[in-house]
Design a protein around this motif. Sequence first.
Motif, PDB file in Angstrom:
ATOM      1  N   GLY A 144      61.852 -44.936 -41.896  1.00  0.00           N
ATOM      2  CA  GLY A 144      62.447 -43.739 -42.139  1.00  0.00           C
ATOM      3  C   GLY A 144      61.608 -43.038 -43.085  1.00  0.00           C
ATOM      4  N   TYR A 145      61.353 -44.050 -44.350  1.00  0.00           N
ATOM      5  CA  TYR A 145      60.409 -43.331 -45.243  1.00  0.00           C
ATOM      6  C   TYR A 145      58.973 -43.064 -44.672  1.00  0.00           C
ATOM      7  N   ASN A 146      58.603 -43.903 -43.861  1.00  0.00           N
ATOM      8  CA  ASN A 146      57.165 -43.873 -43.377  1.00  0.00           C
ATOM      9  C   ASN A 146      57.283 -42.661 -42.377  1.00  0.00           C
ATOM     10  N   ALA A 147      58.150 -42.226 -41.514  1.00  0.00           N
ATOM     11  CA  ALA A 147      58.589 -40.977 -41.077  1.00  0.00           C
ATOM     12  C   ALA A 147      58.057 -39.873 -42.004  1.00  0.00           C
ATOM     13  N   LEU A 148      58.886 -39.746 -42.965  1.00  0.00           N
ATOM     14  CA  LEU A 148      59.140 -38.811 -44.013  1.00  0.00           C
ATOM     15  C   LEU A 148      57.637 -38.335 -44.466  1.00  0.00           C
ATOM     16  N   ALA A 149      57.131 -39.607 -45.069  1.00  0.00           N
ATOM     17  CA  ALA A 149      55.673 -39.630 -45.544  1.00  0.00           C
ATOM     18  C   ALA A 149      54.567 -38.963 -44.936  1.00  0.00           C
ATOM     19  N   SER A 150      54.619 -39.419 -43.422  1.00  0.00           N
ATOM     20  CA  SER A 150      53.658 -39.018 -42.387  1.00  0.00           C
ATOM     21  C   SER A 150      53.933 -37.373 -42.188  1.00  0.00           C
ATOM     22  N   LEU A 151      55.455 -37.198 -42.075  1.00  0.00           N
ATOM     23  CA  LEU A 151      55.620 -35.625 -41.957  1.00  0.00           C
ATOM     24  C   LEU A 151      55.247 -34.964 -42.996  1.00  0.00           C
ATOM     25  N   ALA A 152      55.271 -35.278 -44.294  1.00  0.00           N
ATOM     26  CA  ALA A 152      54.724 -34.540 -45.588  1.00  0.00           C
ATOM     27  C   ALA A 152      53.339 -34.464 -45.503  1.00  0.00           C
ATOM     28  N   MET A 153      52.633 -35.518 -44.974  1.00  0.00           N
ATOM     29  CA  MET A 153      51.316 -35.510 -45.026  1.00  0.00           C
ATOM     30  C   MET A 153      50.651 -34.352 -43.843  1.00  0.00           C
ATOM     31  N   VAL A 154      51.453 -34.405 -42.745  1.00  0.00           N
ATOM     32  CA  VAL A 154      51.050 -33.465 -41.749  1.00  0.00           C
ATOM     33  C   VAL A 154      51.253 -32.163 -42.418  1.00  0.00           C
ATOM     34  N   GLY A 155      52.108 -31.704 -42.836  1.00  0.00           N
ATOM     35  CA  GLY A 155      52.581 -30.437 -43.281  1.00  0.00           C
ATOM     36  C   GLY A 155      51.344 -30.333 -44.475  1.00  0.00           C
ATOM     37  N   LEU A 156      50.989 -30.872 -45.144  1.00  0.00           N
ATOM     38  CA  LEU A 156      49.980 -30.652 -46.228  1.00  0.00           C
ATOM     39  C   LEU A 156      48.737 -30.716 -45.704  1.00  0.00           C
ATOM     40  N   LEU A 157      48.200 -31.341 -44.453  1.00  0.00           N
ATOM     41  CA  LEU A 157      46.966 -31.204 -43.977  1.00  0.00           C
ATOM     42  C   LEU A 157      46.942 -29.893 -43.278  1.00  0.00           C
ATOM     43  N   ALA A 158      47.993 -29.674 -42.523  1.00  0.00           N
ATOM     44  CA  ALA A 158      48.127 -28.342 -41.757  1.00  0.00           C
ATOM     45  C   ALA A 158      47.875 -27.155 -42.703  1.00  0.00           C
ATOM     46  N   LEU A 159      48.565 -27.096 -43.807  1.00  0.00           N
ATOM     47  CA  LEU A 159      48.531 -26.306 -44.858  1.00  0.00           C
ATOM     48  C   LEU A 159      46.978 -26.172 -45.506  1.00  0.00           C
ATOM     49  N   SER A 160      46.385 -27.453 -45.658  1.00  0.00           N
ATOM     50  CA  SER A 160      44.982 -27.199 -45.902  1.00  0.00           C
ATOM     51  C   SER A 160      44.131 -26.577 -45.013  1.00  0.00           C
ATOM     52  N   ILE A 161      44.115 -26.750 -43.780  1.00  0.00           N
ATOM     53  CA  ILE A 161      43.598 -26.311 -42.628  1.00  0.00           C
ATOM     54  C   ILE A 161      43.783 -24.769 -42.643  1.00  0.00           C
ATOM     55  N   PHE A 162      45.067 -24.279 -42.815  1.00  0.00           N
ATOM     56  CA  PHE A 162      45.163 -22.775 -42.673  1.00  0.00           C
ATOM     57  C   PHE A 162      44.635 -22.287 -44.020  1.00  0.00           C
ATOM     58  N   ALA A 163      44.599 -22.959 -45.401  1.00  0.00           N
ATOM     59  CA  ALA A 163      44.178 -22.294 -46.474  1.00  0.00           C
ATOM     60  C   ALA A 163      42.708 -22.409 -46.312  1.00  0.00           C
TER      61      ALA A 163
END
Length: 170
Positions: A144-163
Motif C-alpha cells: 500500500g505504501y508503495n502504491a502511495l509513493a508511486s502515485l506521489a511520484m506520478v503526480g510530481l512528475l506530471a507537475l514537472s512536465i506541466f511546469a
Amino acid sequence: MAASLFAPLDKKAALLAFLIGLVAILGALASQVFGGLVPCELCLEQRMSYYWGLPLLAVILLTWNRLPLTVWYTAMAVVTAIFIWGAYMGAYHAGVEWGFWPGPTACTGVGEMVSFDAMSNLNAAHVVGCDVVQFRLFGISMAGYNALASLAMVGLLALSIFAQYRRQAR
C-alpha cells in the motif's frame, strides 16, 4: 507572473519524485536486509519500477539543461509511465493482501506442487505468499505504501512536465 511561478518548479518536482522513490526502494531493501522481511513474488515485481525508473530519472536530472526538449519530454513520459505501472502493481498487491481479488497462483498457495529438486532444499527455503502481510503501519502494508509513493511520484512528475511546458510557453 504565473509563468514565473512555474520556473523553478519543474526540476524541484522531479527531484522530489526521485527522492521519494529512493527512500521507498531503500526502505524496501532495508526491511529485507535488516528487518528480516521476505519479499514475495509481487514485492519483487513492484521493485522493478524503481530499478528502471530511478536510474532514468537520475540521468534526466543530471542532464537537465542539456537535453533537447523532445528528448526531455519523451524521457519524462517514459519515467511517468513506469511509475504509473508501479502504482498499479502496488495497488494490485495491496488488493491481494486485503482479499479484494485473487493473486497470481504462483504466490498465493493455489499453484502447482513444489518440484523434487526444490524439495531437497525445502527446509532452507522461506517462501512468503503474496496474500500474507508481514508488516503494517497505520493499517497500510508495504504494498500500500508503495502504491502511495508511486502515485506521489506520478503526480510530481506530471507537475514537472506541466511546469516545463508552462515555462516553455512563455
